[in-house]
Write an enzyme that holds these catalytic residues in place. Sequence first.
Site, PDB file in Angstrom:
ATOM      1  N   LYS A  70      35.863  50.307  35.724  1.00 48.18           N
ATOM      2  CA  LYS A  70      36.588  49.923  34.509  1.00 48.18           C
ATOM      3  C   LYS A  70      36.059  50.674  33.278  1.00 48.18           C
ATOM      4  O   LYS A  70      36.819  50.948  32.343  1.00 48.18           O
ATOM      5  CB  LYS A  70      36.489  48.408  34.297  1.00 48.18           C
ATOM      6  CG  LYS A  70      37.278  47.603  35.332  1.00 48.18           C
ATOM      7  CD  LYS A  70      38.763  47.914  35.274  1.00 48.18           C
ATOM      8  CE  LYS A  70      39.601  47.001  36.145  1.00 48.18           C
ATOM      9  NZ  LYS A  70      41.044  47.272  36.043  1.00 48.18           N
ATOM     10  N   TYR A  76      32.226  46.988  40.249  1.00 51.59           N
ATOM     11  CA  TYR A  76      33.449  46.799  39.469  1.00 51.59           C
ATOM     12  C   TYR A  76      33.372  47.429  38.076  1.00 51.59           C
ATOM     13  O   TYR A  76      34.273  48.167  37.659  1.00 51.59           O
ATOM     14  CB  TYR A  76      33.729  45.298  39.344  1.00 51.59           C
ATOM     15  CG  TYR A  76      34.941  44.941  38.532  1.00 51.59           C
ATOM     16  CD1 TYR A  76      36.225  45.274  38.957  1.00 51.59           C
ATOM     17  CD2 TYR A  76      34.815  44.227  37.336  1.00 51.59           C
ATOM     18  CE1 TYR A  76      37.347  44.921  38.216  1.00 51.59           C
ATOM     19  CE2 TYR A  76      35.929  43.870  36.586  1.00 51.59           C
ATOM     20  CZ  TYR A  76      37.195  44.218  37.030  1.00 51.59           C
ATOM     21  OH  TYR A  76      38.292  43.871  36.293  1.00 51.59           O
ATOM     22  N   SER A 106      41.760  47.649  31.583  1.00 50.09           N
ATOM     23  CA  SER A 106      40.338  47.659  31.876  1.00 50.09           C
ATOM     24  C   SER A 106      39.890  46.193  32.015  1.00 50.09           C
ATOM     25  O   SER A 106      40.576  45.402  32.662  1.00 50.09           O
ATOM     26  CB  SER A 106      39.563  48.385  30.775  1.00 50.09           C
ATOM     27  OG  SER A 106      38.186  48.441  31.078  1.00 50.09           O
TER      28      SER A 106
END
Length: 333
Positions: free
Chosen positions: A191, A187, A173
């Site tokens: 994650k 983004y 992650s």
Amino acid sequence: MLLLIAGTCLVAFVLLLYMLSPLISPKPLALPGAHVVVTGGSSGIGKCIAIECYKQGAFITLVARNEERLLQAKKEIEKHSINDKQVVLCISVDVSQDYSQVENVIKQAQEKLGPVDMLINCAGMSVSGKFEDVEVSTFEKLMSINYLGSVYPSRAVITTMKERRVGRIVFLSSQAGQVGLFGYTAYSPSKFAIKGLAEALQMEVKPYNVYVTVAYPPDTDTPGFAEENKTKPLETRLISETTSICTPEQVAKQIVKDAIQGNFNSSIGSDGYMLSSLTCGMSPVTSITEGLQQVVTMGLFRMISLFYLGSFDNIIRRCMIERTKYGTADKTA
């Protein structure tokens, strides 16, 4: 007198937990002779993880898209062998596009090097930009690569791991997967999704002696980070500069260590430790002492985090004032 008795009881209770903690911790995975698959293993953190595992006697399968970089990484990794039986296998495939292809790749790797003992999901990418400036297709692309690119290889190895009652699965992650930051609207969600997947999967596979690790590296000096910096908004760059940059070797060593031990969280440095404690929520713990540390430190770390958030808001406000003052458009770093 009552305070003394209470204090003594508390100390005795903590000592008892320390003594019992190893009894519930998973047995470390032996890397010598183990088969380790690393996706995104041709560069950056993935390549360094492969090197670290190879140094400890593992057999490596590298999976990535670029065949030329794979072969170059293979040569670098082979320099670190500790015996002449070790093998580095390279397979070129996009792990985020077609599950059947990924499944076939894993089967090929297992036919040549045996069942997968550890899977390291490192395939991923980062794109930063203001929400309205990021193309819709970029949101889809990042979710595909960062999330599905971890789902597919994990799905392909999990049945064998459960049958053998042994295995480790590592998800990469990011600290941006623990806290949402300016410029990471595309983004960060990809994650954050990794943590949800890891928590649910760990609950399913723990009875089979399979352990999941989620790594939350900070900004790391990799080719991907250099590429991201080319389009990073000024605010994002200034926020990033409030913490130091790690080397991929540093990050790789910690991830491998935590994966071997079966730790659910893998963090780097004091900032990483604080973020992991703050965001642990209902995440599993590997030991009683880890849970106690989270309980004791969470309040203090929340107080510290408020100062961080305040400083980030000030950075964003200053950038906005500067643009208004000079009549300039938003600029990237």
